[in-house]
Design an enzyme around this catalytic site. Structure first.
Site, PDB file in Angstrom:
ATOM      1  N   ASP A 168       0.902  -1.236  -0.185  1.00 21.01           N
ATOM      2  CA  ASP A 168       0.040   0.066  -0.015  1.00 21.01           C
ATOM      3  C   ASP A 168       0.789   1.335  -0.062  1.00 21.01           C
ATOM      4  OD1 ASP A 168      -2.423   1.370  -0.114  1.00 21.01           O
ATOM      5  OD2 ASP A 168      -2.549   1.561   2.092  1.00 21.01           O
ATOM      6  N   ASP A 192      15.336  -3.947  10.563  1.00 21.72           N
ATOM      7  CA  ASP A 192      15.100  -3.894  11.997  1.00 21.72           C
ATOM      8  C   ASP A 192      16.318  -3.864  12.752  1.00 21.72           C
ATOM      9  OD1 ASP A 192      13.891  -4.911  14.317  1.00 21.72           O
ATOM     10  OD2 ASP A 192      12.358  -5.962  13.235  1.00 21.72           O
ATOM     11  N   ASP A 193      16.586  -4.619  13.852  1.00 20.19           N
ATOM     12  CA  ASP A 193      17.722  -4.465  14.653  1.00 20.19           C
ATOM     13  C   ASP A 193      18.766  -5.259  13.878  1.00 20.19           C
ATOM     14  OD1 ASP A 193      16.420  -3.130  16.692  1.00 20.19           O
ATOM     15  OD2 ASP A 193      16.195  -5.063  17.873  1.00 20.19           O
ATOM     16  N   HIS A 214      17.508  -0.467  12.857  1.00 19.34           N
ATOM     17  CA  HIS A 214      17.411   0.125  14.074  1.00 19.34           C
ATOM     18  C   HIS A 214      18.659  -0.109  14.933  1.00 19.34           C
ATOM     19  CE1 HIS A 214      12.767  -0.962  13.724  1.00 19.34           C
ATOM     20  NE2 HIS A 214      13.260  -0.159  12.875  1.00 19.34           N
ATOM     21  N   ARG A 245      21.824   0.629  21.350  1.00 15.63           N
ATOM     22  CA  ARG A 245      20.312   0.647  22.113  1.00 15.63           C
ATOM     23  C   ARG A 245      20.414  -0.566  23.060  1.00 15.63           C
ATOM     24  NH1 ARG A 245      14.350   0.354  19.744  1.00 15.63           N
ATOM     25  NH2 ARG A 245      15.393  -1.446  18.618  1.00 15.63           N
ATOM     26  N   LYS A 247      17.213  -2.148  25.371  1.00 12.21           N
ATOM     27  CA  LYS A 247      15.870  -1.933  25.553  1.00 12.21           C
ATOM     28  C   LYS A 247      15.185  -2.960  26.427  1.00 12.21           C
ATOM     29  CE  LYS A 247      15.110  -4.088  21.121  1.00 12.21           C
ATOM     30  NZ  LYS A 247      14.323  -3.949  19.772  1.00 12.21           N
TER      31      LYS A 247
END
Length: 354
Positions: A168, A192-193, A214, A245, A247
């Protein structure tokens, strides 16, 4: 082309015969895996099935045949599982995860069900010289029983930067316990990571290049998980949301992250943060949880140099009450660009200021 690959050694110590087994179809598997050397040629695995190799102790697996992609279009992930040491030689061959058949711009958040991860690596030994393209979602899940060295790997999901008929108009490709693990000299173009360690110890991530995702992550950390003794060094991070990071889940309990050492990493084009340590996952800088202890997060020589975009935060730390402890030596961290980010519920960072 192959549609699914499952490499496994599910029983304990079994000694392979001194023979060479060749796999040209699923019918060859049971005889081939009794041999010390297993050569896998290109062939088509029927949809919905997987190539399962129940490997013997000390086996060597070689990807051979013409340099054609291995197409993993089955919803079954590839899985390599061994209680003992195995050598896997990719020999520069390609695994094609068939991402465009799955990519709908929603990643793991809904839409088409995607093989996740694309490959489960549960071996000790070595895993080298393999290129993966078009991972439907995550590429590797690693949970090795003993020392494992992964090297010479390339992950390229750059085709997911473009929209397709299922997304889309969105970029189509928006997208386990590890011990004694060394992942070196790999290149990743990711959605992604680049790396996500959610449980494990004594892991080295060194000399890798991560583009367009990421960044390099510890976590997310859920309940009853321990991550300790991690070294992240000499990596290059290009155009990621953040470079480095940690998390942890806001609802997690009984977990800890400790003895994480960064050295000699470089990053450019960080879109949101240089460093992000956040205990409110899946939110970003939301209300932090108090169930994961974080300690001994250090930057040692050589200096880690990170450059963030003008609208990004250099460093943001969002700890729960009393969960981040001790003194963290960040004297060998340099972050340029952007602006100072928030530091919440922690004053133990030494040798660095924004």
């Amino acid at each position: 082309m192959w549609k699914a690959l499952l490499l496994s050694s599910l029983v304990g110590i079994r000694v392979a015969n001194a023979c060479t087994g060749t796999i040209n179809s699923l019918a060859d598997v049971s005889a081939a895996v009794a041999c010390k050397t297993v050569n896998i040629n290109s062939f088509t695995v029927p949809g919905g099935q997987a190539l399962t190799l129940d490997l013997m102790d000390g086996s060597t697996v070689n990807l051979t045949g013409p340099p054609l992609p291995v197409s993993l279009m089955s919803p079954l992930p590839a899985d390599m599982d061994s209680k003992r040491s195995v050598v896997v030689n990719g020999n520069g061959h390609i695994f094609d995860g068939g991402g465009p058949f799955y990519w709908d711009g929603l990643g793991g958040g809904g839409g088409i069900k995607k093989p996740d991860p694309m490959m489960k690596i549960r071996i000790s030994g070595t895993f080298s010289n393999l290129k993966v393209v078009n991972s439907p979602q995550r590429t590797y899940s690693v949970s090795n029983p003993d020392t494992l060295v992964m090297s010479g790997l390339t992950i390229d999901n750059s085709q997911g930067d473009l929209p397709n008929a299922q997304s889309d108009g969105r970029p189509a490709g928006t997208t386990a316990q590890v011990r004694n693990h060394r992942l070196m000299s790999a290149n990743r173009t990711s959605k992604d990571d680049c790396l996500a360690i959610n449980k494990g110890s004594n892991i080295i991530f060194r000399g890798n290049t991560c583009t367009g995702g990421h960044g390099i992550s510890i976590g997310s950390i859920s309940s009853d998980a321990t991550v300790t003794g991690i070294t992240i060094s000499g990596n290059t991070v290009i155009n990621n949301d953040q470079a480095l990071r940690i998390k942890t889940d806001a609802t997690a309990t009984g977990s800890s992250v400790s003895n994480i050492t960064y050295s000699g990493n470089t990053a450019t084009g960080c879109r949101q943060f240089g460093i992000l340590i956040d205990q409110s996952y899946p939110d970003t800088l939301g209300t932090p949880g108090n169930g994961v202890k974080i300690s001994a997060i250090n930057f040692v020589a050589p200096t880690t140099n990170l450059a963030v975009n003008s609208d990004a935060d250099r460093v943001a730390v969002n700890c729960g009450v009393g969960t981040c402890t001790g003194t963290w030596n960040w004297a060998n961290l340099k972050v340029t660009g952007g602006s100072a980010g928030p530091i919440t519920n922690f004053n133990g960072i030494a040798g660095f200021s924004q």
